[in-house]
Design an enzyme around this catalytic site. Sequence first.
Site, PDB file in Angstrom:
ATOM      1  CB  ALA A  11      -0.928   0.012   1.218  1.00 22.10           C
ATOM      2  NE  ARG A  16      13.137   5.359   2.179  1.00 25.22           N
ATOM      3  CZ  ARG A  16      13.558   4.466   3.085  1.00 25.22           C
ATOM      4  NH1 ARG A  16      14.842   4.421   3.410  1.00 25.22           N
ATOM      5  NH2 ARG A  16      12.707   3.651   3.661  1.00 25.22           N
ATOM      6  CB  SER A 104       7.138  -6.278   2.720  1.00 28.08           C
ATOM      7  OG  SER A 104       6.886  -6.027   4.090  1.00 28.08           O
ATOM      8  CE1 TYR A 369      12.040  -4.287 -42.113  1.00 33.35           C
ATOM      9  CE2 TYR A 369      11.146  -3.711 -44.249  1.00 33.35           C
ATOM     10  CZ  TYR A 369      10.953  -4.009 -42.922  1.00 33.35           C
ATOM     11  OH  TYR A 369       9.696  -4.043 -42.397  1.00 33.35           O
ATOM     12  CE1 TYR A 390       1.722   2.036 -43.995  1.00 35.89           C
ATOM     13  CE2 TYR A 390       3.520   3.614 -43.947  1.00 35.89           C
ATOM     14  CZ  TYR A 390       2.211   3.278 -43.647  1.00 35.89           C
ATOM     15  OH  TYR A 390       1.394   4.180 -43.015  1.00 35.89           O
ATOM     16  CB  SER A 408      23.553  -7.577 -55.047  1.00 37.40           C
ATOM     17  OG  SER A 408      24.313  -8.708 -54.678  1.00 37.40           O
TER      18      SER A 408
END
Length: 476
Positions: A11, A16, A104, A369, A390, A408
């Site tokens: 709780a 700190r 705790s 990619y 995209y 390539s």
Amino acid sequence: MAQVAVIVLAAGAGTRMKSRTPKPLHPLAGKPLIAHVLRTAGELHPTSIVTVVRHERDRMAEAVLEFAPHVLIADQDDVPGTGRAVEQGLDAIADFDGHVVVLSGDVPLIDAETLQGLIERHEREGNQLTLLSARLGDPTGLGRIVRDQAGAFVRIVEQKDASDTERAIDEVNGGIYVFDASALRRALQTIDRDNAQGEMYLTDAAVRIQASGGRIQAVPAADAWAIWGINDRIQLAAAAHELNDRIIRRWQREGVTVADPASTWIDVDVTLAEDVTLLPGTQLHGATAIAAGATIGPDTTLVDTEVGEDAVVKRTDATLSVIGARASVGPWAYLRPNSVVGDDGKVGTFVETKNTQIGAGSKIPHLSYIGDTVVGEHSNVGAGTITANYDGVAKHRTTVGSHVRTGSHNVFVAPVTIGDGAYTGAGTVVRKDVEPGALAISVAPQRNMTGWVEANRPGTAAADAAAAASTHAPEA
């Protein structure tokens, strides 16, 4: 043995830590602090686990139920103190009559074996309260265990309420208790807030139990880390190192080679098989699983990733990915979520993949990619290839068949399919499907403009070199 219930205290604000995140939710070895406590509590097989919350109530309750859906949530009101928190935790299990274990939420290294031993001693010796203590070189800030000349428990005194003599005591209260439920309820009804903090101290319940003739014992822990509480970032870092050292030693005993334990980090839910080798700078997080004979590292981070037998993964960052047996990944590879590298596959240097399946034996060696793509078996994707997946609105998929050889510096403009056995030439931009066995090229005729440098860049080193070469060149 009588039944056991567990109350977890969570709780407090944890000021700190100086953080927007509630203290019990700070991560340790891949889980929030309180998740470690709840896991240990569950290993006791209690009739109930109650977590008491207040600060960031909804956020805390959501996190607790995510890791332990069966836990009861109790809310602490405006009355401060651990005594009040336990009192309201008890209200959630009003009919329970057995042993109440109080933990705790910021003491993550407590283990079930230690707790089980404490419970057994509590019952065997007929105690109404048995608490875990520890001897520390620096007990500053912690409650001290005061004993009489015979060594019997007298009381617990908090740091702010202690005399100079009491502050010199090195045995501290660990904040871990086993209570007789009925004795605890009676004691909590009588405690007040007459102390430096103005709080209901749970430790005052010990005073009331003792005053009523109840038996109390303080049992020193064999391992002081069992009571190690987290109050600031320094203590969090210390606990992280200790837990990581324990995890590494456990896997070393199971047949895992860890070349440099000091630079290797392994989360608690990671699984490793025999003959796995972890090289320096390796970090394994989440539910990562490594099969036998695989070599991971150096300088590799895997999150929720599966690695097959005898695979080699070096200088790689991978998340939510699957790497097949005998596959090779890296160096300097980046596997984003839902990347799958098949058995004997290769993802090489400076390759990024995302939402992609790479079939058995297929290779993407370097500088590429590949996203939203399926690559068949035993295909080779040439250097410098990218999938243009995209269109500014939606993502589209690329399909590369089996036994394909692409040149390539290719661009695959999705959606597009390259059929089985097809080839593409260097520099090709593939905008439409390539049928199986075809060669796809998109090249313009090369044009050489003779004498252009001497005419347009006179006086330069290039023009001088060209002139000298022309002088010495054999006549056609």
